[in-house]
Design a protein around this motif. Sequence first.
Motif, PDB file in Angstrom:
ATOM      1  N   GLU A  57      10.591  37.088  30.988  1.00  0.00           N
ATOM      2  CA  GLU A  57      12.027  37.394  30.969  1.00  0.00           C
ATOM      3  C   GLU A  57      12.367  38.446  32.014  1.00  0.00           C
ATOM      4  OE1 GLU A  57      13.058  36.628  26.259  1.00  0.00           O
ATOM      5  OE2 GLU A  57      12.198  38.555  26.870  1.00  0.00           O
ATOM      6  N   TRP A  58      11.521  39.468  32.130  1.00  0.00           N
ATOM      7  CA  TRP A  58      11.759  40.531  33.101  1.00  0.00           C
ATOM      8  C   TRP A  58      11.700  39.966  34.520  1.00  0.00           C
ATOM      9  CZ3 TRP A  58      14.003  44.970  33.049  1.00  0.00           C
ATOM     10  CH2 TRP A  58      13.844  45.839  34.118  1.00  0.00           C
ATOM     11  N   GLY A  59      10.727  39.096  34.772  1.00  0.00           N
ATOM     12  CA  GLY A  59      10.611  38.476  36.087  1.00  0.00           C
ATOM     13  C   GLY A  59      11.844  37.664  36.441  1.00  0.00           C
ATOM     14  N   ALA A  60      12.356  36.896  35.479  1.00  0.00           N
ATOM     15  CA  ALA A  60      13.568  36.107  35.712  1.00  0.00           C
ATOM     16  C   ALA A  60      14.764  37.017  35.959  1.00  0.00           C
ATOM     17  CB  ALA A  60      13.832  35.180  34.520  1.00  0.00           C
ATOM     18  N   PHE A  61      14.876  38.093  35.186  1.00  0.00           N
ATOM     19  CA  PHE A  61      15.961  39.049  35.362  1.00  0.00           C
ATOM     20  C   PHE A  61      15.920  39.671  36.747  1.00  0.00           C
ATOM     21  CE2 PHE A  61      17.134  43.601  35.148  1.00  0.00           C
ATOM     22  CZ  PHE A  61      18.496  43.455  34.934  1.00  0.00           C
ATOM     23  N   MET A  62      14.737  40.131  37.161  1.00  0.00           N
ATOM     24  CA  MET A  62      14.595  40.767  38.468  1.00  0.00           C
ATOM     25  C   MET A  62      14.889  39.784  39.594  1.00  0.00           C
ATOM     26  SD  MET A  62      14.098  43.898  37.893  1.00  0.00           S
ATOM     27  CE  MET A  62      13.773  44.368  39.579  1.00  0.00           C
ATOM     28  N   PRO A 118      19.969  51.678  21.024  1.00  0.00           N
ATOM     29  CA  PRO A 118      18.903  50.660  21.005  1.00  0.00           C
ATOM     30  C   PRO A 118      18.449  50.280  22.418  1.00  0.00           C
ATOM     31  CG  PRO A 118      20.697  50.034  19.547  1.00  0.00           C
ATOM     32  CD  PRO A 118      21.173  51.225  20.339  1.00  0.00           C
ATOM     33  N   SER A 119      17.183  49.946  22.528  1.00  0.00           N
ATOM     34  CA  SER A 119      16.608  49.485  23.788  1.00  0.00           C
ATOM     35  C   SER A 119      16.537  47.967  23.785  1.00  0.00           C
ATOM     36  CB  SER A 119      15.189  50.038  23.961  1.00  0.00           C
ATOM     37  OG  SER A 119      15.212  51.437  24.043  1.00  0.00           O
ATOM     38  N   LEU A 120      16.656  47.387  24.961  1.00  0.00           N
ATOM     39  CA  LEU A 120      16.441  45.953  25.128  1.00  0.00           C
ATOM     40  C   LEU A 120      14.965  45.747  25.399  1.00  0.00           C
ATOM     41  CD1 LEU A 120      19.429  45.127  27.499  1.00  0.00           C
ATOM     42  CD2 LEU A 120      19.310  44.806  25.027  1.00  0.00           C
ATOM     43  N   ILE A 121      14.378  44.704  24.818  1.00  0.00           N
ATOM     44  CA  ILE A 121      12.963  44.424  24.991  1.00  0.00           C
ATOM     45  C   ILE A 121      12.814  43.082  25.694  1.00  0.00           C
ATOM     46  CG2 ILE A 121      10.737  44.132  23.840  1.00  0.00           C
ATOM     47  CD1 ILE A 121      12.003  46.933  23.463  1.00  0.00           C
ATOM     48  N   PHE A 122      12.037  43.065  26.784  1.00  0.00           N
ATOM     49  CA  PHE A 122      11.813  41.861  27.566  1.00  0.00           C
ATOM     50  C   PHE A 122      10.332  41.505  27.578  1.00  0.00           C
ATOM     51  CE2 PHE A 122      15.511  43.922  29.440  1.00  0.00           C
ATOM     52  CZ  PHE A 122      16.399  42.871  29.623  1.00  0.00           C
ATOM     53  N   THR A 123      10.032  40.204  27.578  1.00  0.00           N
ATOM     54  CA  THR A 123       8.677  39.754  27.864  1.00  0.00           C
ATOM     55  C   THR A 123       8.500  39.831  29.381  1.00  0.00           C
ATOM     56  OG1 THR A 123       9.298  37.449  28.184  1.00  0.00           O
ATOM     57  CG2 THR A 123       8.715  38.125  25.912  1.00  0.00           C
ATOM     58  N   PRO A 124       7.268  39.794  29.883  1.00  0.00           N
ATOM     59  CA  PRO A 124       7.086  39.784  31.337  1.00  0.00           C
ATOM     60  C   PRO A 124       7.813  38.619  32.021  1.00  0.00           C
ATOM     61  CG  PRO A 124       5.036  40.374  30.282  1.00  0.00           C
ATOM     62  CD  PRO A 124       5.985  39.952  29.177  1.00  0.00           C
TER      63      PRO A 124
END
Length: 80
Positions: free
Chosen positions: A64-69, A56-62
């Motif tokens: 969420e991705w920004g916070a992760f990065m 399975p792949s993890l799916i991020f909103t923009p």
Amino acid sequence: MAETTMEQPSLAGWNKPDLDLTGAEWRSSSRGRGDVQIAFVEGFIAMRNGGRPESPSLIFTPAEWGAFMSDAREGEFDLT
């Protein structure tokens, strides 16, 4: 003997679509040699294990991705 069943975790608040990733262009920071791959699909960011692309792949909103990065850049996930 009573039958026990495993309950599935609640997906309350899950507001992400079931994306079709079959045509996704997967990218790796290690030019294809790494295990973590990402793809930009329909306004979302998908992340998968390149060594097991069928998993399975993890799916991020923009957001969420920004916070992760941001957290990754600040060393939040560094092993000590």
